[in-house]
Motif scaffolding. Structure first.
Motif, PDB file in Angstrom:
ATOM      1  N   GLY A 191      27.586  25.149  76.714  1.00  0.00           N
ATOM      2  CA  GLY A 191      27.322  24.167  75.806  1.00  0.00           C
ATOM      3  C   GLY A 191      27.649  22.769  76.395  1.00  0.00           C
ATOM      4  O   GLY A 191      27.031  21.908  76.133  1.00  0.00           O
ATOM      5  N   ALA A 192      28.866  22.529  76.780  1.00  0.00           N
ATOM      6  CA  ALA A 192      29.437  21.290  77.384  1.00  0.00           C
ATOM      7  C   ALA A 192      28.538  20.921  78.465  1.00  0.00           C
ATOM      8  O   ALA A 192      28.139  19.517  78.584  1.00  0.00           O
ATOM      9  CB  ALA A 192      30.813  21.465  77.960  1.00  0.00           C
ATOM     10  N   VAL A 193      28.272  21.539  79.400  1.00  0.00           N
ATOM     11  CA  VAL A 193      27.140  21.161  80.347  1.00  0.00           C
ATOM     12  C   VAL A 193      26.099  20.762  79.872  1.00  0.00           C
ATOM     13  O   VAL A 193      25.485  19.578  80.253  1.00  0.00           O
ATOM     14  CB  VAL A 193      27.259  22.344  81.569  1.00  0.00           C
ATOM     15  N   GLU A 194      25.306  21.308  78.886  1.00  0.00           N
ATOM     16  CA  GLU A 194      24.016  21.151  78.287  1.00  0.00           C
ATOM     17  C   GLU A 194      24.177  19.804  77.690  1.00  0.00           C
ATOM     18  O   GLU A 194      23.413  18.885  77.628  1.00  0.00           O
ATOM     19  CB  GLU A 194      23.613  22.192  77.464  1.00  0.00           C
ATOM     20  N   ASN A 195      25.196  19.550  76.816  1.00  0.00           N
ATOM     21  CA  ASN A 195      25.375  18.266  76.042  1.00  0.00           C
ATOM     22  C   ASN A 195      25.513  17.055  77.215  1.00  0.00           C
ATOM     23  O   ASN A 195      25.122  15.992  76.929  1.00  0.00           O
ATOM     24  CB  ASN A 195      26.538  18.358  75.340  1.00  0.00           C
ATOM     25  N   ALA A 196      26.447  17.302  78.381  1.00  0.00           N
ATOM     26  CA  ALA A 196      26.407  16.389  79.259  1.00  0.00           C
ATOM     27  C   ALA A 196      25.164  16.005  79.845  1.00  0.00           C
ATOM     28  O   ALA A 196      24.574  14.784  80.044  1.00  0.00           O
ATOM     29  CB  ALA A 196      27.284  16.787  80.432  1.00  0.00           C
ATOM     30  N   LYS A 197      24.080  17.030  79.939  1.00  0.00           N
ATOM     31  CA  LYS A 197      22.901  16.772  80.761  1.00  0.00           C
ATOM     32  C   LYS A 197      21.928  16.137  79.636  1.00  0.00           C
ATOM     33  O   LYS A 197      21.171  15.071  79.944  1.00  0.00           O
ATOM     34  CB  LYS A 197      22.193  18.336  80.847  1.00  0.00           C
ATOM     35  N   GLU A 198      22.012  16.390  78.613  1.00  0.00           N
ATOM     36  CA  GLU A 198      21.308  15.740  77.270  1.00  0.00           C
ATOM     37  C   GLU A 198      21.750  14.171  77.371  1.00  0.00           C
ATOM     38  O   GLU A 198      20.972  13.347  76.998  1.00  0.00           O
ATOM     39  CB  GLU A 198      21.566  16.337  76.067  1.00  0.00           C
ATOM     40  N   ARG A 199      22.959  14.033  77.550  1.00  0.00           N
ATOM     41  CA  ARG A 199      23.615  12.547  77.256  1.00  0.00           C
ATOM     42  C   ARG A 199      23.302  11.762  78.683  1.00  0.00           C
ATOM     43  O   ARG A 199      22.679  10.544  78.449  1.00  0.00           O
ATOM     44  CB  ARG A 199      24.922  12.676  77.149  1.00  0.00           C
ATOM     45  N   PHE A 200      23.186  12.387  79.776  1.00  0.00           N
ATOM     46  CA  PHE A 200      22.804  11.855  80.784  1.00  0.00           C
ATOM     47  C   PHE A 200      21.297  11.441  80.792  1.00  0.00           C
ATOM     48  O   PHE A 200      20.923  10.498  81.225  1.00  0.00           O
ATOM     49  CB  PHE A 200      22.949  12.719  82.146  1.00  0.00           C
ATOM     50  N   ARG A 201      20.488  12.322  80.375  1.00  0.00           N
ATOM     51  CA  ARG A 201      19.071  12.227  80.123  1.00  0.00           C
ATOM     52  C   ARG A 201      18.801  10.716  79.117  1.00  0.00           C
ATOM     53  O   ARG A 201      17.895  10.033  79.434  1.00  0.00           O
ATOM     54  CB  ARG A 201      18.168  13.303  79.717  1.00  0.00           C
TER      55      ARG A 201
END
Length: 73
Positions: free
Chosen positions: A57-67
């Protein structure tokens, strides 16, 4: 964590608790220890799966923030 995995891990914990109780009542130290082992193994698997899910979940959140940051530039 999938529902199946959660149920499986909880079943292992319940089985372990039952073995522990049966061993305690019957005075069978081997059964009691086997139950404790099963219970702890189930708890460990459940904790590990929760940590894995949290990391994913943390990785997915980081990806979304990066995008989101990349699109606003």
């Amino acid at each position: 964590m999938s529902t199946f995995d959660k149920v499986k891990q909880q079943a292992q914990q319940w089985t372990g608790k039952a073995k522990e109780a049966a061993g305690r009542v019957g005075g069978n130290e081997d059964m009691r220890n086997a139950g404790k082992r099963d219970r702890l193994e189930g708890e460990t698997k459940e904790t590990g799966q929760q940590a894995k899910d949290k990391a994913a979940g943390a990785v997915e959140n980081a990806k979304e923030r990066f995008r989101g940051r990349g699109g606003s530039r």
